[in-house]
Motif scaffolding. Sequence first.
Motif, PDB file in Angstrom:
ATOM      1  N   LEU A 109       0.807  -1.215   0.000  1.00 26.10           N
ATOM      2  CA  LEU A 109       0.000   0.000   0.000  1.00 26.10           C
ATOM      3  C   LEU A 109       0.841   1.266   0.000  1.00 26.10           C
ATOM      4  O   LEU A 109       0.347   2.332  -0.366  1.00 26.10           O
ATOM      5  CB  LEU A 109      -0.916   0.002   1.235  1.00 26.10           C
ATOM      6  N   GLY A 110       2.095   1.170   0.413  1.00 30.36           N
ATOM      7  CA  GLY A 110       2.952   2.342   0.503  1.00 30.36           C
ATOM      8  C   GLY A 110       3.208   2.701   1.955  1.00 30.36           C
ATOM      9  O   GLY A 110       2.275   3.045   2.699  1.00 30.36           O
ATOM     10  N   LEU A 111       4.460   2.610   2.378  1.00 31.57           N
ATOM     11  CA  LEU A 111       4.801   2.810   3.785  1.00 31.57           C
ATOM     12  C   LEU A 111       4.513   4.221   4.271  1.00 31.57           C
ATOM     13  O   LEU A 111       4.247   4.436   5.446  1.00 31.57           O
ATOM     14  CB  LEU A 111       6.276   2.465   4.011  1.00 31.57           C
ATOM     15  N   ARG A 112       4.544   5.191   3.351  1.00 28.95           N
ATOM     16  CA  ARG A 112       4.426   6.582   3.779  1.00 28.95           C
ATOM     17  C   ARG A 112       3.064   6.907   4.380  1.00 28.95           C
ATOM     18  O   ARG A 112       2.953   7.785   5.240  1.00 28.95           O
ATOM     19  CB  ARG A 112       4.680   7.517   2.589  1.00 28.95           C
ATOM     20  N   ARG A 113       2.029   6.236   3.955  1.00 24.95           N
ATOM     21  CA  ARG A 113       0.681   6.603   4.390  1.00 24.95           C
ATOM     22  C   ARG A 113       0.067   5.585   5.360  1.00 24.95           C
ATOM     23  O   ARG A 113      -1.047   5.791   5.833  1.00 24.95           O
ATOM     24  CB  ARG A 113      -0.246   6.730   3.175  1.00 24.95           C
TER      25      ARG A 113
END
Length: 735
Positions: free
Chosen positions: A359-363
């Motif tokens: 999903l994307g670590l940033r969010r």
Amino acid sequence: MWRRLLHKGTSCLAQVAAPRFLQHHQRHFSPLCVRHLTQKPLYRTTAPLWGSRLWDKCFLPTHSGTRAYKKDAKSTVEFPISPVTVTDIKQFLRSKDVPFHDGYSCLHIPSIFVDPSSRGESFNLFVDKTTGQFMCKETHVEGSWEDLQDCLEVMQKEEQAFLSPHVLLGYPESVEEQEEREWELREVQRVWTSSVPFTDLPEDEAQLIKTMFQITKISNATLKKFGVRLFKPTKSLVFPWYGGPDSSLKGVKLLSAQSTDTDKVTYNEATVPKCNSYYNLFGLPLVSRMDSEVVLTGHELDTLAVSQATGLPSVALPRGVSCLPPILLPYLEQFKRVTLWLGGDIRSWEASKIFSRKLGLRRCSLVRPGEYRPCPVEALAQGKNFSNIIKSSIPAAHKSIVSFKQLRDDVYGELVNTEQVAGVKWTRFQELNKILKGHRKGELTVFTGPTGSGKTTFISELALDLCMQGVNTLWGSFEINNVRLAKIMLTQFSMQRLEENLEQYDFWADKFEELPLYFMTFHGQQNIKTVLETMQHSVYMYDINHVVIDNLQFMMGQENLSVDKFAVQDHIIGAFRKFATNSSCHVTLIIHPRKEEDDRELQTASIFGSAKASQEADNVLILQEKKMVTIPGRRSLQVTKNRFDGDVGIFPLDFIKTSLTFSTPLKGKHKLRKVNGKPEDSEEVAQVEVKKEEVKKVEVKKEKAEKVTKVTKTTKTPRATKNAATANEIAQKKC
């Protein structure tokens, strides 16, 4: 692969159904496309769900005698012909003057299947950064990166502003495919129309159902909001799946409850269509396009609890914490913050960390399981503060250096949940649980044994045991083909010789088909790079947790012959070690041993090129084959390395030929004794050997007794002589 066909337009696709067209134009299609065009799905009857094969397979121990054949599209792991990177994707889009936005897990581009005058400035076509697969949210067209490249090139060459969605969706279905799809639609409608909303149930009946599922705190208004119904014939909850451009009913999930001795409820699920085709984010129709935050759960009941307690948008994964299909990632791109609250145990915590990479670590932020942070349904029943739990979630983005303060809760969690940290337990090998404690992600297991001792047969049952408990498994068998391997595992699964019970084949094959088991299509010598790319693709697409490689020697022939073979082996083992750690996936690597004498047991040093293998491995298992007087008990499994807690040991195995399975013999059933020659089966020979041993023991006792007598005589003589001399001297002095 689609280029020449697309040049002819959509009218050519109407001819795909003709066999002669396939024969003359098959070279224009990729293997994946040809398989989709020629696949024959399993025939389904038109009986209602509660009397159909699917219902029998999910809830009743019966089987159908109808014989059917099918080649499942999910039986092999697909991987790109040439791996694609996000840099390659961006460069190609720039070369075609296609604008794009860089999203969390996908690139967003304007849909090429929608008229520009009607689509406006929306970017509704999503390209996966890892695989290149695309999906259009407007038309629900999807395909591979090669398909998208061909479509863009055709548009540029023909100077078209957009393409019709039927270019990739409009190929005619076969008769069997139409019957399969129509049957599923009818079953979905039958279940849905036969189910009853909770608001239409009497209050006492509704309360009884809620008590059975332990959801007494969930209101009828919440159940009505999400469209949850009750299917009375089996007292199952019905969760709808709405999808497609018209948001129509595409499928249903039925959930039944069963109580246990520990006052907890276990749930049984059944989906229409079957689970491999069930791609639903439960609760997605209630999410607004303006919502920027969502709570992702692993169960539909958890979604109900989160929505009722917080009012936040919440969706549930279709198959729980075992899988996050990449096809669902575009639907989660709009959210700037995703909170993963998948459950209250260690397995959910591990899945949260894996899914956050997709999903994307940033969010992403993760709800760490603990005493005060159970799963949402239990938290609602216990009156927990959901807002505090969600606010206390930790960011998924990692840093290069961490302090013990950041690790403190993780360490405490492992101390509290020692059984879960130990991994998945084997049900068929209890003795192995006592030594290894369980099967854990991110570890490398090296397995060896003498030639012909049954290494493949044993490790297939070991992996099947885990697969039956929900461990997604990928088999890479380079030594025997997949048909023979599947036959072995099906025999072990059914615990009988199906050659003698062919009327039961469909029953056991249907149940075996539901296991999360996949096979690589390689056979013979393979390049390590190709194998690793396939493994990485399978982890991303199918959330594989266990990879079995049989065996290492078949990957050494494709490497550079000028390099030392031991250096090549060390490189391969190091690559598997790195893959297991980075992908949080358990790798079981079978390695043949060095040539040893028949009367010697194998040791860790017996592994071919053992220095690197034993050093990098977390576990080392050896299938010992001893030459015994009696046949039973002649095999045993020895654990010579266990990095988890250091326990090692050995226990005997009995091989059951009818079911091709291994079992632990009863204590005292067989005594293992080595002989120099071949194993003998005669009881007379065994009795003679016992008598010989008894005679030897008697002779040894006599020899020991004689030695003791001689020693006592030699020690007493000097003392007696000395005493006599002393007495004579005293008598002479007195005189």
